[in-house]
Design a protein around this motif. Structure first.
Motif, PDB file in Angstrom:
ATOM      1  N   ILE A 114       0.845  -1.198   0.000  1.00 49.81           N
ATOM      2  CA  ILE A 114       0.000   0.000   0.000  1.00 49.81           C
ATOM      3  C   ILE A 114       0.879   1.246   0.000  1.00 49.81           C
ATOM      4  O   ILE A 114       0.625   2.210  -0.742  1.00 49.81           O
ATOM      5  N   PHE A 115       1.916   1.240   0.825  1.00 56.03           N
ATOM      6  CA  PHE A 115       2.871   2.354   0.865  1.00 56.03           C
ATOM      7  C   PHE A 115       3.481   2.594  -0.510  1.00 56.03           C
ATOM      8  O   PHE A 115       3.582   3.729  -0.972  1.00 56.03           O
ATOM      9  N   SER A 116       3.845   1.508  -1.173  1.00 49.54           N
ATOM     10  CA  SER A 116       4.396   1.616  -2.519  1.00 49.54           C
ATOM     11  C   SER A 116       3.368   2.204  -3.489  1.00 49.54           C
ATOM     12  O   SER A 116       3.677   3.080  -4.299  1.00 49.54           O
ATOM     13  N   SER A 117       2.125   1.748  -3.383  1.00 59.46           N
ATOM     14  CA  SER A 117       1.076   2.183  -4.300  1.00 59.46           C
ATOM     15  C   SER A 117       0.744   3.660  -4.139  1.00 59.46           C
ATOM     16  O   SER A 117       0.306   4.312  -5.107  1.00 59.46           O
ATOM     17  N   LEU A 118       0.953   4.200  -2.948  1.00 59.64           N
ATOM     18  CA  LEU A 118       0.688   5.624  -2.736  1.00 59.64           C
ATOM     19  C   LEU A 118       1.546   6.495  -3.649  1.00 59.64           C
ATOM     20  O   LEU A 118       1.170   7.627  -3.981  1.00 59.64           O
ATOM     21  N   HIS A 119       2.687   5.960  -4.071  1.00 63.79           N
ATOM     22  CA  HIS A 119       3.594   6.731  -4.929  1.00 63.79           C
ATOM     23  C   HIS A 119       3.083   6.857  -6.364  1.00 63.79           C
ATOM     24  O   HIS A 119       3.683   7.578  -7.166  1.00 63.79           O
TER      25      HIS A 119
END
Length: 261
Positions: free
Chosen positions: A153-158
Motif C-alpha cells: 500500500i505504501f508503494s502504491s501511494l507513490h
C-alpha cells in the motif's frame, strides 16, 4: 466509536487519505493552491494537514495504539541504519561537489517521514495483522503478510507522483518504496517503537531531496539504474531479514500482540 471489523478500518483510513488527495488535486486544478509554484511549501502544508486528519481518524474511529517511546531493545540493530544515514548526510552537507540547493526541504522531509510512518506502519500494519488473525490463531506468517501488504500500500501511494514524474521513474520509485516499507516495518518491530522508522525515513528522504530536489529526476532504465535498484533491494531486504527473522520475531511477538490488543 471503535470499529470491530479491521478491514473496514482500512477502508476508512485509505478512503479519508485518497479523498483528501482528490480534494487537493481538484482545488489545485482551479488554481486555488498553486502547488507547483511553491512545491516545497505547499507540500509541507499538505503533509501537516493530513497528519492532523489522520490523528483525528485514529482518535475517533480506529483507536490504534502507536508506540513512540524510546524503549529500544537492540540499539545496535535498530539504530545502526539511522547512524549510518546521519554519517552520509553530514558527508553530503560538507561536500563541495554537490549543489546543496535544497536545504529548505528539511520540513517537508520531516513531515513526510512522520506521516508516512504513522499511516503505513503505525496504522495500516497492525490493522492488517489484526484483520488477518481475527478468526485464526496469530502466527509469524500473518505478521510477514501484514508487513508485505502494508508496504505494498505504501508503494502504491507513490502512484500519485505520476502527476509530476514519468511512468518508468514512478515504477522504480514504487519498487524502492516497497523494499523500504518492508525495512521500515522491520525497524518498527525490532525497536518496539516507531521512532527509529521515522528517523530513518526522514533522513532517507532528506538526503534524496537535498541532493536531487523534492521531485525525483527522470530515471533512465539502463544497467546503471538497475544495478542501483538491485543494491538498494539487497540492503533493505537483507537488513529486514536480520531484524525480523523468526528467531528474533519470537522475542517481539508478545509486543506485537499487545500492539493490536
Amino acid at each position: 466509536m471503535k470499529m470491530k471489523n479491521k478491514w473496514w478500518n482500512l477502508v476508512i483510513i485509505l478512503g479519508v487519505y485518497f479523498l483528501f488527495r482528490l480534494v487537493v488535486i481538484v482545488i489545485n486544478e482551479f488554481g486555488l493552491i498553486p502547488i507547483m509554484n511553491n512545491f516545497i511549501f505547499w507540500e509541507t502544508v499538505l503533509e501537516l494537514a493530513i497528519i492532523l486528519i489522520m490523528f483525528s481518524v485514529n482518535h475517533w474511529i480506529v483507536k490504534q495504539k502507536i508506540d513512540f517511546r524510546f524503549n529500544i531493545k537492540s540499539p545496535f540493530l535498530s539504530l545502526g541504519p539511522v547512524f549510518f544515514l546521519m554519517v552520509i548526510l553530514f558527508s553530503v552537507m560538507l561536500s563541495d561537489r554537490l549543489p546543496r540547493t535544497y536545504g529548505n526541504t528539511l520540513p517537508l522531509a520531516l513531515s513526510a517521514g512522520f506521516f508516512e510512518e504513522y499511516l503505513c506502519r503505525g496504522l495500516l500494519f497492525p490493522q492488517i495483522f489484526q484483520a488477518l488473525s481475527e478468526k485464526k490463531e496469530r502466527n509469524f506468517n500473518q505478521v510477514y503478510l501484514a508487513i508485505f501488504l502494508s508496504s505494498l500500500i505504501f508503494s502504491s501511494l507513490h502512484l500519485l507522483n505520476l502527476r509530476t514524474q514519468d511512468l518508468p521513474t514512478t515504477l522504480m520509485q514504487m519498487w524502492e518504496a516497497l523494499c523500504a516499507g518492508i525495512f521500515f516495518s522491520a525497524l518498527y518491530l525490532a525497536a518496539n517503537s516507531l521512532l527509529p522508522s521515522i528517523l530513518f525515513h526522514f533522513l532517507f528522504d532528506f538526503i534524496g531531496m537535498y541532493t536531487k530536489g523534492p521531485v525525483q529526476q527522470r530515471v533512465q532504465v539502463n544497467s546503471a539504474s538497475l544495478k542501483s535498484i538491485a543494491i538498494i533491494t539487497l540492503i533493505f531486504l537483507g537488513y529486514s531479514l536480520l531484524l525480523i527473522n523468526k528467531k528474533k520475531l519470537s522475542k517481539q511477538f508478545a509486543w506485537v500482540n499487545n500492539l493490536i490488543s
